[in-house]
Write an enzyme that holds these catalytic residues in place. Structure first.
Site, PDB file in Angstrom:
ATOM      1  N   ARG A  50       0.850  -1.202   0.000  1.00 29.07           N
ATOM      2  CA  ARG A  50       0.000   0.000   0.000  1.00 29.07           C
ATOM      3  C   ARG A  50       0.878   1.242   0.000  1.00 29.07           C
ATOM      4  NH1 ARG A  50      -1.203   1.648   4.520  1.00 29.07           N
ATOM      5  NH2 ARG A  50      -2.283  -0.147   5.396  1.00 29.07           N
ATOM      6  N   LYS A 200      -7.817   5.884 -19.309  1.00 32.01           N
ATOM      7  CA  LYS A 200      -8.095   6.402 -20.650  1.00 32.01           C
ATOM      8  C   LYS A 200      -6.885   6.194 -21.561  1.00 32.01           C
ATOM      9  CE  LYS A 200     -11.762   7.521 -18.360  1.00 32.01           C
ATOM     10  NZ  LYS A 200     -12.003   8.846 -17.786  1.00 32.01           N
TER      11      LYS A 200
HETATM   12  C1  LIG Z   1     -12.391   9.353 -16.512  1.00 33.55           C
HETATM   13  C2  LIG Z   1     -11.950  10.658 -16.050  1.00 33.55           C
HETATM   14  C3  LIG Z   1     -11.707  10.903 -14.684  1.00 33.55           C
HETATM   15  C4  LIG Z   1     -11.945   9.858 -13.621  1.00 33.55           C
HETATM   16  O1  LIG Z   1     -11.100   8.762 -13.759  1.00 33.55           O
HETATM   17  P1  LIG Z   1     -11.482   7.282 -13.279  1.00 33.55           P
HETATM   18  O2  LIG Z   1     -10.286   6.492 -13.641  1.00 33.55           O
HETATM   19  O3  LIG Z   1     -12.725   6.873 -13.997  1.00 33.55           O
HETATM   20  O4  LIG Z   1     -11.712   7.366 -11.795  1.00 33.55           O
HETATM   21  C5  LIG Z   1     -11.251  12.155 -14.318  1.00 33.55           C
HETATM   22  N1  LIG Z   1     -11.061  13.136 -15.219  1.00 33.55           N
HETATM   23  C6  LIG Z   1     -11.295  12.937 -16.536  1.00 33.55           C
HETATM   24  C7  LIG Z   1     -11.067  14.059 -17.493  1.00 33.55           C
HETATM   25  C8  LIG Z   1     -11.752  11.710 -16.983  1.00 33.55           C
HETATM   26  O5  LIG Z   1     -12.002  11.536 -18.298  1.00 33.55           O
END
Ligand SMILES: *Cc1c(COP(=O)(O)O)cnc(C)c1O
Length: 389
Positions: A50, A200
């Site tokens: 952690r 992403k």
């Molecule tokens: C998806 C996203 C988040 C959140 O991320 P997670 O991995 O889904 O928790 C934050 N900011 C932007 C611009 C995003 O596209």
């Protein structure tokens, strides 16, 4: 300079050729939760996963190198990265200035924590310099920037915005998820902190939820590392290992993403079923000049409004063969999302309208499939939308 590997090359190659035992080209994964002390009182470099894990640290090092930062933290999600920054960097009862059109999950996180009285939030259209200046006149702890914004792809001028925050003594945090560090590096514009949803573009294969924070100073990096452990928000080793594998192709993927997006644009702009296209690469986009300056490319996210409203949206989405109707973005697969009912459903209808999210708005995350397949799918969808209007 012969013999020097570029920043991009170093970032993408992080950890390669470092295995001392078998000379494996890719680094081994360390999924272990705990590490042995050599003697009583002699702590190993890593004690408990952690607080620190070698595989997670490699991913962190890669993202820090790509962003040009100093120290990073890899977290379990983009939202846990943001949570870590908010808890570490904002005083009890402090104030955050956030974009009025921020990512829906970020908006929900900010509104839940401010409802609990942990801090207050002022939502501002950051493309409006006067509105931003007014907001920064009141004391604030943190300015959150998202550029281009989600889903309308508004562009915030990093250089002038960071300068305004600095004059006001406010720390800046850029959510660089939409660009990824191969298209935009906010630290080069003076931003103190960067966050990513590695879910992403960085992982890019729609099979890991993860996040990262990059700090531009060792002190901030130290503080954020401490808080991510305190809150228990650090990411797992397998996720880090997968995201590091995904990251190795980031630059190559982004080039195909961007080329495919450019191929779809003329059709979107010209088709009678489309009322309006939001894309920073279009010369009439209000942020075009700024994006051209601070981004190395205009990206593969395109939003557009259909002339036929909700009926057209339904017809467009029904029957798609390559684009999937799904949330998220930045993966190799092409997606279409309906922000009003999907990614931004957590926003109240009034907040949605203030952010410009109408029921006729669709958002494309253009993937890396054969461009002709994407174009054919898009044209068929627009024809269905036209017929339903
Ligand atoms: C998806 C996203 C988040 C959140 O991320 P997670 O991995 O889904 O928790 C934050 N900011 C932007 C611009 C995003 O596209």
């Amino acid at each position: 300079m012969t013999g020097e590997i570029s920043q991009l090359g170093r970032g993408l190659r992080t950890g390669l050729d470092t295995d001392p035992r078998y000379s494996s080209i890719v680094p081994p994964i360390y999924p272990g939760t705990n590490f042995a002390f050599t003697e009583l009182g002699e702590a190993p470099q890593y004690e408990y996963s952690r607080s620190g894990n070698p595989t997670r640290d490699l991913l962190s090092e890669a993202i820090v190198t790509l962003e040009g930062g100093v120290r990073g933290v890899v977290t379990s999600s983009g939202l846990s990265a943001l949570t870590t920054v908010f808890m570490a960097m904002v005083r009890q009862g402090g104030r955050i200035v956030a974009p009025h059109d921020c990512y829906g999950g970020t908006w929900r996180l900010l509104s839940h924590l401010s409802d609990r009285g942990i801090f207050t939030v002022d939502y501002v259209d950051q493309t409006d310099a006067d509105a931003l200046a007014t907001s920064l006149r009141s004391p604030a702890d943190l300015l959150l920037i998202e550029t281009p914004s989600n889903p309308l792809l508004r562009v915030v001028d990093l250089e002038t915005t960071v300068a305004m925050a600095r004059d006001a003594g406010v720390l800046t945090l850029a959510d660089n998820t939409f660009c990824s560090p191969v298209r935009q590096r906010p630290i080069e514009y003076g931003c103190e902190l960067v966050v990513h949803s590695t879910t992403k573009f960085i992982n890019g294969h729609s099979d890991v939820v993860g996040g990262a924070i990059v700090a531009s100073t060792a002190e901030a990096g130290e503080q954020l590392t401490h808080w991510a452990n305190v809150l228990g928000l650090t990411g797992g080793a397998f996720d880090a290992w997968l995201a590091l594998r995904g990251l190795r192709t980031l630059d190559a993927r982004v080039r195909v993403h961007d080329a495919n997006a450019a191929d779809l644009l003329p059709t979107l702009v010209a088709h009678p079923a489309v009322q309006r296209v939001h894309y920073p690469g279009l010369p009439d986009h209000p942020g075009h000049q700024i994006a051209a300056r601070q981004q190395s490319s205009f990206g593969s996210m395109i939003s557009f409004e259909l002339a036929g409203g909700e009926a057209a949206v339904r017809a467009f989405c029904r029957g798609l063969r390559v684009f999937d109707l799904a949330e998220s973005l930045g993966g190799v697969e092409s997606l279409v999302a309906h922000p009003a009912s999907m990614t931004h459903a957590a926003m109240t209808p009034e907040t949605q309208l203030r952010a410009g999210i109408t029921p006729a708005l669709l958002r494309l995350s253009v993937g890396i499939e054969p461009a002709g397949d994407l174009l054919a799918d898009l044209i068929d969808g627009l024809e269905r939308a036209a017929a339903a209007t």
